[in-house]
Design a protein around this motif. Structure first.
Motif, PDB file in Angstrom:
ATOM      1  N   HIS A  77       0.964  -1.352   0.446  1.00  0.00           N
ATOM      2  CA  HIS A  77      -0.133  -0.259   0.126  1.00  0.00           C
ATOM      3  C   HIS A  77       0.493   1.056   0.057  1.00  0.00           C
ATOM      4  O   HIS A  77       1.428   1.782   0.564  1.00  0.00           O
ATOM      5  N   GLU A  78       0.774   1.555  -0.772  1.00  0.00           N
ATOM      6  CA  GLU A  78       2.141   2.689  -1.391  1.00  0.00           C
ATOM      7  C   GLU A  78       1.332   4.552  -0.195  1.00  0.00           C
ATOM      8  O   GLU A  78       2.307   4.620   0.024  1.00  0.00           O
ATOM      9  N   ASN A  79      -0.429   4.248  -0.311  1.00  0.00           N
ATOM     10  CA  ASN A  79      -0.595   5.837   0.355  1.00  0.00           C
ATOM     11  C   ASN A  79      -1.055   4.639   1.614  1.00  0.00           C
ATOM     12  O   ASN A  79      -1.265   3.329   1.683  1.00  0.00           O
ATOM     13  N   SER A  80      -1.437   5.295   2.413  1.00  0.00           N
ATOM     14  CA  SER A  80      -1.830   4.854   4.331  1.00  0.00           C
ATOM     15  C   SER A  80      -3.030   5.301   4.229  1.00  0.00           C
ATOM     16  O   SER A  80      -4.143   4.829   4.998  1.00  0.00           O
ATOM     17  N   GLY A  81      -4.108   5.707   2.903  1.00  0.00           N
ATOM     18  CA  GLY A  81      -5.894   5.886   2.958  1.00  0.00           C
ATOM     19  C   GLY A  81      -6.112   6.009   1.154  1.00  0.00           C
ATOM     20  O   GLY A  81      -5.495   5.364   1.000  1.00  0.00           O
ATOM     21  N   ILE A  82      -7.245   5.214   1.675  1.00  0.00           N
ATOM     22  CA  ILE A  82      -7.928   5.447   0.535  1.00  0.00           C
ATOM     23  C   ILE A  82      -8.922   6.370   0.201  1.00  0.00           C
ATOM     24  O   ILE A  82      -9.974   6.547   0.869  1.00  0.00           O
ATOM     25  N   TYR A  83      -8.673   7.306  -0.979  1.00  0.00           N
ATOM     26  CA  TYR A  83      -9.884   8.058  -1.181  1.00  0.00           C
ATOM     27  C   TYR A  83     -10.652   8.436  -2.217  1.00  0.00           C
ATOM     28  O   TYR A  83     -10.114   8.100  -3.252  1.00  0.00           O
ATOM     29  N   VAL A  84     -11.875   8.684  -2.012  1.00  0.00           N
ATOM     30  CA  VAL A  84     -12.618   8.426  -3.153  1.00  0.00           C
ATOM     31  C   VAL A  84     -13.661   9.282  -3.086  1.00  0.00           C
ATOM     32  O   VAL A  84     -13.760  10.407  -2.117  1.00  0.00           O
ATOM     33  N   ASN A  85     -13.835  10.039  -4.149  1.00  0.00           N
ATOM     34  CA  ASN A  85     -14.630  11.363  -4.095  1.00  0.00           C
ATOM     35  C   ASN A  85     -15.861  11.059  -4.267  1.00  0.00           C
ATOM     36  O   ASN A  85     -16.286  11.794  -2.755  1.00  0.00           O
ATOM     37  N   LYS A  86     -16.689  10.020  -4.953  1.00  0.00           N
ATOM     38  CA  LYS A  86     -17.702  10.204  -4.599  1.00  0.00           C
ATOM     39  C   LYS A  86     -18.497   8.562  -5.208  1.00  0.00           C
ATOM     40  O   LYS A  86     -17.966   7.504  -6.247  1.00  0.00           O
ATOM     41  N   VAL A  87     -19.107   7.922  -4.546  1.00  0.00           N
ATOM     42  CA  VAL A  87     -19.679   6.396  -4.815  1.00  0.00           C
ATOM     43  C   VAL A  87     -21.314   6.779  -5.316  1.00  0.00           C
ATOM     44  O   VAL A  87     -22.531   7.444  -3.963  1.00  0.00           O
ATOM     45  N   ARG A  88     -22.207   6.157  -6.294  1.00  0.00           N
ATOM     46  CA  ARG A  88     -23.536   6.111  -6.329  1.00  0.00           C
ATOM     47  C   ARG A  88     -24.058   5.272  -6.555  1.00  0.00           C
ATOM     48  O   ARG A  88     -23.048   4.407  -7.672  1.00  0.00           O
ATOM     49  N   VAL A  89     -24.149   3.856  -5.993  1.00  0.00           N
ATOM     50  CA  VAL A  89     -24.982   3.004  -5.554  1.00  0.00           C
ATOM     51  C   VAL A  89     -26.999   2.605  -5.740  1.00  0.00           C
ATOM     52  O   VAL A  89     -27.285   3.181  -5.063  1.00  0.00           O
ATOM     53  N   ASP A  90     -27.150   2.346  -7.021  1.00  0.00           N
ATOM     54  CA  ASP A  90     -28.838   2.675  -7.061  1.00  0.00           C
ATOM     55  C   ASP A  90     -29.145   1.870  -5.854  1.00  0.00           C
ATOM     56  O   ASP A  90     -30.320   1.882  -5.575  1.00  0.00           O
ATOM     57  N   PHE A  91     -28.867   0.018  -6.419  1.00  0.00           N
ATOM     58  CA  PHE A  91     -29.471  -0.067  -5.359  1.00  0.00           C
ATOM     59  C   PHE A  91     -28.535  -1.895  -5.245  1.00  0.00           C
ATOM     60  O   PHE A  91     -27.874  -2.411  -6.591  1.00  0.00           O
ATOM     61  N   ALA A  92     -28.627  -2.260  -4.119  1.00  0.00           N
ATOM     62  CA  ALA A  92     -27.537  -3.394  -3.757  1.00  0.00           C
ATOM     63  C   ALA A  92     -28.661  -4.890  -3.502  1.00  0.00           C
ATOM     64  O   ALA A  92     -29.319  -4.414  -2.527  1.00  0.00           O
ATOM     65  N   ALA A  93     -28.502  -5.712  -4.481  1.00  0.00           N
ATOM     66  CA  ALA A  93     -29.447  -6.957  -3.812  1.00  0.00           C
ATOM     67  C   ALA A  93     -29.456  -8.039  -2.979  1.00  0.00           C
ATOM     68  O   ALA A  93     -27.806  -7.141  -2.274  1.00  0.00           O
ATOM     69  N   ALA A  94     -29.502  -8.457  -2.538  1.00  0.00           N
ATOM     70  CA  ALA A  94     -29.677  -9.938  -1.298  1.00  0.00           C
ATOM     71  C   ALA A  94     -28.375 -10.292  -1.218  1.00  0.00           C
ATOM     72  O   ALA A  94     -27.388 -10.208  -2.286  1.00  0.00           O
ATOM     73  N   SER A  95     -28.201  -9.864  -0.129  1.00  0.00           N
ATOM     74  CA  SER A  95     -26.679 -10.461   0.561  1.00  0.00           C
ATOM     75  C   SER A  95     -25.170  -9.353  -0.665  1.00  0.00           C
ATOM     76  O   SER A  95     -24.432 -10.582  -0.843  1.00  0.00           O
ATOM     77  N   SER A  96     -25.820  -8.335  -0.487  1.00  0.00           N
ATOM     78  CA  SER A  96     -24.492  -7.857  -1.771  1.00  0.00           C
ATOM     79  C   SER A  96     -23.472  -7.364  -0.733  1.00  0.00           C
ATOM     80  O   SER A  96     -24.611  -7.315   0.291  1.00  0.00           O
ATOM     81  N   VAL A  97     -22.414  -6.350  -1.811  1.00  0.00           N
ATOM     82  CA  VAL A  97     -21.510  -6.025  -0.451  1.00  0.00           C
ATOM     83  C   VAL A  97     -20.996  -4.543  -1.770  1.00  0.00           C
ATOM     84  O   VAL A  97     -20.751  -4.804  -2.642  1.00  0.00           O
ATOM     85  N   VAL A  98     -21.465  -3.429  -0.768  1.00  0.00           N
ATOM     86  CA  VAL A  98     -20.685  -2.261  -1.338  1.00  0.00           C
ATOM     87  C   VAL A  98     -19.322  -2.413  -0.618  1.00  0.00           C
ATOM     88  O   VAL A  98     -19.735  -1.931   0.480  1.00  0.00           O
ATOM     89  N   HIS A  99     -18.012  -2.568  -0.843  1.00  0.00           N
ATOM     90  CA  HIS A  99     -16.708  -2.419   0.205  1.00  0.00           C
ATOM     91  C   HIS A  99     -15.894  -1.210  -0.379  1.00  0.00           C
ATOM     92  O   HIS A  99     -15.586  -1.428  -1.584  1.00  0.00           O
ATOM     93  N   ILE A 100     -15.825  -0.586   0.322  1.00  0.00           N
ATOM     94  CA  ILE A 100     -14.337   0.832  -0.030  1.00  0.00           C
ATOM     95  C   ILE A 100     -13.623   0.079   1.089  1.00  0.00           C
ATOM     96  O   ILE A 100     -13.701   0.736   2.369  1.00  0.00           O
ATOM     97  N   GLY A 101     -12.082  -0.522   0.471  1.00  0.00           N
ATOM     98  CA  GLY A 101     -10.927  -1.144   1.480  1.00  0.00           C
ATOM     99  C   GLY A 101     -11.016  -2.401   1.470  1.00  0.00           C
ATOM    100  O   GLY A 101     -11.304  -2.898   0.229  1.00  0.00           O
ATOM    101  N   SER A 102      -9.668  -2.550   2.094  1.00  0.00           N
ATOM    102  CA  SER A 102      -9.641  -4.077   1.951  1.00  0.00           C
ATOM    103  C   SER A 102     -10.625  -5.374   2.618  1.00  0.00           C
ATOM    104  O   SER A 102     -10.725  -5.151   3.681  1.00  0.00           O
TER     105      SER A 102
END
Length: 127
Positions: A77-102
């Motif tokens: 990991h070159e940087n000590s952080g994960i930087y995200v400007n914008k995330v748009r998720v319209d729908f997350a179905a059953a048993s799904s994962v939206v994950h920002i990280g390891s």
């Protein structure tokens, strides 16, 4: 090394059952969702009419494949952080994962049984 996840803007319309929004690192994610959807022309339902145990789809064991070859992973990991400007998720179905990280381990399972009861049309001769 510790890392942090930074998300400037996040928007979502809907998250279904057993779905996960994870911002940041995680060790293990495990989600399960069982859905028994019944549609009837006439909305008449009886207590204990539909039970998960009565349907093979919910009882059948899922075989997890065995990994036979060795897997070697090296991360840097070159940087000590994960930087995200914008995330748009319209729908997350059953048993799904939206994950920002390891993540070290993830297991997702969704089982769905759809049942539709429709009225039989009478023949013209029967009217």
């Amino acid at each position: 090394m510790k890392r942090t996840s930074h998300v400037q803007c996040y928007s979502s319309i809907s998250f279904d059952t057993s779905s996960v929004l994870q911002i940041g690192d995680s060790q293990e994610l495990d989600t399960r969702s069982y859905v028994l959807a019944v549609q009837r022309e006439q909305a008449i339902f009886y207590e204990n009419e539909f039970l998960f145990r009565d349907y093979f789809v919910f009882c059948e064991p899922i075989e997890i494949p065995i990994i036979t070859e060795p897997i070697e992973i090296q991360t840097f990991h070159e940087n000590s952080g994960i930087y995200v400007n914008k995330v748009r998720v319209d729908f997350a179905a059953a048993s799904s994962v939206v994950h920002i990280g390891s993540n070290d381990s993830i297991s997702l399972e969704t089982r769905v049984k759809n049942i539709r009861h429709v009225m039989k049309e009478k023949n013209k001769d029967q009217q």
